[in-house]
Design a protein around this motif. Structure first.
Motif, PDB file in Angstrom:
ATOM      1  N   VAL A 120       4.913 -22.294  20.741  1.00 20.00           N
ATOM      2  CA  VAL A 120       4.295 -23.146  21.762  1.00 20.00           C
ATOM      3  C   VAL A 120       2.831 -23.418  21.447  1.00 20.00           C
ATOM      4  N   ALA A 121       2.303 -22.686  20.483  1.00 17.83           N
ATOM      5  CA  ALA A 121       0.959 -22.866  19.953  1.00 17.83           C
ATOM      6  C   ALA A 121       0.956 -22.112  18.623  1.00 17.83           C
ATOM      7  N   PRO A 122      -0.016 -22.360  17.754  1.00 13.96           N
ATOM      8  CA  PRO A 122      -0.037 -21.608  16.498  1.00 13.96           C
ATOM      9  C   PRO A 122      -0.059 -20.096  16.768  1.00 13.96           C
ATOM     10  N   GLY A 123       0.962 -19.401  16.251  1.00 11.74           N
ATOM     11  CA  GLY A 123       1.027 -17.955  16.394  1.00 11.74           C
ATOM     12  C   GLY A 123       1.459 -17.465  17.757  1.00 11.74           C
ATOM     13  N   VAL A 124       1.995 -18.348  18.593  1.00 10.46           N
ATOM     14  CA  VAL A 124       2.475 -17.973  19.929  1.00 10.46           C
ATOM     15  C   VAL A 124       3.902 -18.490  20.060  1.00 10.46           C
ATOM     16  N   VAL A 125       4.850 -17.576  20.335  1.00  8.82           N
ATOM     17  CA  VAL A 125       6.245 -17.983  20.419  1.00  8.82           C
ATOM     18  C   VAL A 125       6.893 -17.526  21.716  1.00  8.82           C
ATOM     19  N   VAL A 126       7.880 -18.304  22.146  1.00  9.28           N
ATOM     20  CA  VAL A 126       8.797 -17.907  23.210  1.00  9.28           C
ATOM     21  C   VAL A 126      10.081 -17.542  22.482  1.00  9.28           C
ATOM     22  N   MET A 127      10.592 -16.336  22.773  1.00  5.24           N
ATOM     23  CA  MET A 127      11.762 -15.844  22.051  1.00  5.24           C
ATOM     24  C   MET A 127      12.739 -15.178  23.001  1.00  5.24           C
ATOM     25  N   PRO A 128      13.994 -15.013  22.589  1.00  6.40           N
ATOM     26  CA  PRO A 128      14.966 -14.334  23.445  1.00  6.40           C
ATOM     27  C   PRO A 128      14.558 -12.877  23.687  1.00  6.40           C
ATOM     28  N   ALA A 129      14.666 -12.430  24.906  1.00  6.57           N
ATOM     29  CA  ALA A 129      14.380 -11.034  25.247  1.00  6.57           C
ATOM     30  C   ALA A 129      15.448 -10.135  24.636  1.00  6.57           C
ATOM     31  N   GLY A 130      15.105  -8.864  24.508  1.00  3.01           N
ATOM     32  CA  GLY A 130      16.069  -7.888  24.013  1.00  3.01           C
ATOM     33  C   GLY A 130      16.076  -7.711  22.516  1.00  3.01           C
ATOM     34  N   ASN A 131      15.006  -8.112  21.849  1.00  2.00           N
ATOM     35  CA  ASN A 131      14.895  -8.006  20.393  1.00  2.00           C
ATOM     36  C   ASN A 131      13.604  -7.271  20.020  1.00  2.00           C
ATOM     37  N   PRO A 132      13.497  -5.990  20.402  1.00  2.00           N
ATOM     38  CA  PRO A 132      12.235  -5.271  20.239  1.00  2.00           C
ATOM     39  C   PRO A 132      11.775  -5.104  18.795  1.00  2.00           C
ATOM     40  N   ASN A 133      12.698  -4.928  17.862  1.00  2.00           N
ATOM     41  CA  ASN A 133      12.284  -4.749  16.464  1.00  2.00           C
ATOM     42  C   ASN A 133      11.682  -6.033  15.898  1.00  2.00           C
ATOM     43  N   THR A 134      12.295  -7.140  16.211  1.00  2.00           N
ATOM     44  CA  THR A 134      11.772  -8.431  15.751  1.00  2.00           C
ATOM     45  C   THR A 134      10.440  -8.723  16.431  1.00  2.00           C
ATOM     46  N   GLU A 135      10.360  -8.443  17.713  1.00  2.00           N
ATOM     47  CA  GLU A 135       9.111  -8.667  18.448  1.00  2.00           C
ATOM     48  C   GLU A 135       7.974  -7.841  17.837  1.00  2.00           C
ATOM     49  N   ARG A 136       8.244  -6.577  17.516  1.00  2.00           N
ATOM     50  CA  ARG A 136       7.207  -5.725  16.900  1.00  2.00           C
ATOM     51  C   ARG A 136       6.807  -6.248  15.520  1.00  2.00           C
ATOM     52  N   ALA A 137       7.797  -6.690  14.727  1.00  2.00           N
ATOM     53  CA  ALA A 137       7.492  -7.212  13.386  1.00  2.00           C
ATOM     54  C   ALA A 137       6.609  -8.446  13.473  1.00  2.00           C
ATOM     55  N   LEU A 138       6.920  -9.331  14.407  1.00  3.51           N
ATOM     56  CA  LEU A 138       6.090 -10.529  14.578  1.00  3.51           C
ATOM     57  C   LEU A 138       4.692 -10.148  15.050  1.00  3.51           C
ATOM     58  N   ALA A 139       4.614  -9.213  15.995  1.00  2.00           N
ATOM     59  CA  ALA A 139       3.312  -8.778  16.512  1.00  2.00           C
ATOM     60  C   ALA A 139       2.453  -8.165  15.399  1.00  2.00           C
ATOM     61  N   ARG A 140       3.070  -7.438  14.473  1.00  4.00           N
ATOM     62  CA  ARG A 140       2.324  -6.861  13.342  1.00  4.00           C
ATOM     63  C   ARG A 140       1.685  -7.948  12.482  1.00  4.00           C
ATOM     64  N   HIS A 141       2.243  -9.142  12.525  1.00  4.55           N
ATOM     65  CA  HIS A 141       1.682 -10.278  11.772  1.00  4.55           C
ATOM     66  C   HIS A 141       0.797 -11.165  12.660  1.00  4.55           C
ATOM     67  N   GLY A 142       0.430 -10.651  13.827  1.00  4.67           N
ATOM     68  CA  GLY A 142      -0.490 -11.382  14.699  1.00  4.67           C
ATOM     69  C   GLY A 142       0.161 -12.426  15.580  1.00  4.67           C
ATOM     70  N   VAL A 143       1.494 -12.411  15.678  1.00  2.00           N
ATOM     71  CA  VAL A 143       2.194 -13.394  16.500  1.00  2.00           C
ATOM     72  C   VAL A 143       2.283 -12.872  17.931  1.00  2.00           C
ATOM     73  N   GLU A 144       1.871 -13.692  18.870  1.00  5.17           N
ATOM     74  CA  GLU A 144       1.967 -13.359  20.292  1.00  5.17           C
ATOM     75  C   GLU A 144       3.356 -13.786  20.771  1.00  5.17           C
ATOM     76  N   CYS A 145       4.135 -12.813  21.245  1.00  7.40           N
ATOM     77  CA  CYS A 145       5.525 -13.070  21.639  1.00  7.40           C
ATOM     78  C   CYS A 145       5.689 -13.057  23.151  1.00  7.40           C
ATOM     79  N   HIS A 146       6.433 -14.013  23.646  1.00 10.79           N
ATOM     80  CA  HIS A 146       6.768 -14.095  25.070  1.00 10.79           C
ATOM     81  C   HIS A 146       8.294 -14.090  25.185  1.00 10.79           C
ATOM     82  N   PRO A 147       8.887 -12.905  25.367  1.00  7.70           N
ATOM     83  CA  PRO A 147      10.341 -12.844  25.490  1.00  7.70           C
ATOM     84  C   PRO A 147      10.817 -13.333  26.853  1.00  7.70           C
ATOM     85  N   VAL A 148      11.928 -14.066  26.839  1.00  8.25           N
ATOM     86  CA  VAL A 148      12.526 -14.562  28.079  1.00  8.25           C
ATOM     87  C   VAL A 148      14.023 -14.267  28.068  1.00  8.25           C
ATOM     88  N   ASP A 149      14.566 -14.048  29.237  1.00  6.12           N
ATOM     89  CA  ASP A 149      15.997 -13.783  29.371  1.00  6.12           C
ATOM     90  C   ASP A 149      16.766 -15.092  29.237  1.00  6.12           C
TER      91      ASP A 149
END
Length: 140
Positions: free
Chosen positions: A88-117
């Motif tokens: 939704v902006a450079p380095g900011v994503v909306v992603m499916p909730a329930g994917n903690p490993n992927t969310e952590r991997a993206l966060a380690r690369h500076g990606v701001e994650c917004h999980p949604v159900d």
């Protein structure tokens, strides 16, 4: 897009006419859409699912200087549609909730994650990227 060689040739010609240089890649067996193996998440960052992303696409992204983040958890990607996301902006994503490993991997690369159900949507085989139309963004 999925197509045959003639369809690709025709579309590639039209894209070249407007100044774009298309890259035509063969999809790996069993992969229906390129977004099942590749999602762009920033101007020069992508998350990839190596066995479902065409090698030609990975090569092109590397030539262009992209940082490639490999999915850390195949079960999340296959079952939770972890990379079926939308920037939704450079380095900011909306992603499916329930994917903690992927969310952590993206966060380690500076990606701001917004999980949604999107559990109801996944019942039909889609997730965030599938339910989103074109998002108009300012050019840099």
């Amino acid at each position: 897009m999925r197509s045959n060689r003639e369809g690709c040739r025709q579309v590639a010609g039209m894209l070249r006419d407007i100044g774009l240089e298309p890259v035509i890649v063969e999809m790996p067996y069993g992969t229906g859409h390129i977004d099942g193996g590749l999602s762009l998440i920033d101007r020069r960052t992508a998350v990839v699912r190596p066995y479902h992303c065409p090698y030609g696409a990975i090569e092109q992204l590397q030539r262009l200087g992209y940082t490639l983040i490999e999915v850390p958890d195949e079960a999340e990607t296959a079952g939770g549609m972890a990379i079926n996301l939308v920037p939704v902006a450079p380095g900011v994503v909306v992603m499916p909730a329930g994917n903690p490993n992927t969310e952590r991997a993206l966060a380690r690369h500076g990606v701001e994650c917004h999980p949604v159900d999107v559990s109801e949507l996944t019942k039909g085989g889609g997730a965030v990227h599938c339910m989103t139309g074109v998002i108009l963004r300012d050019t840099p």
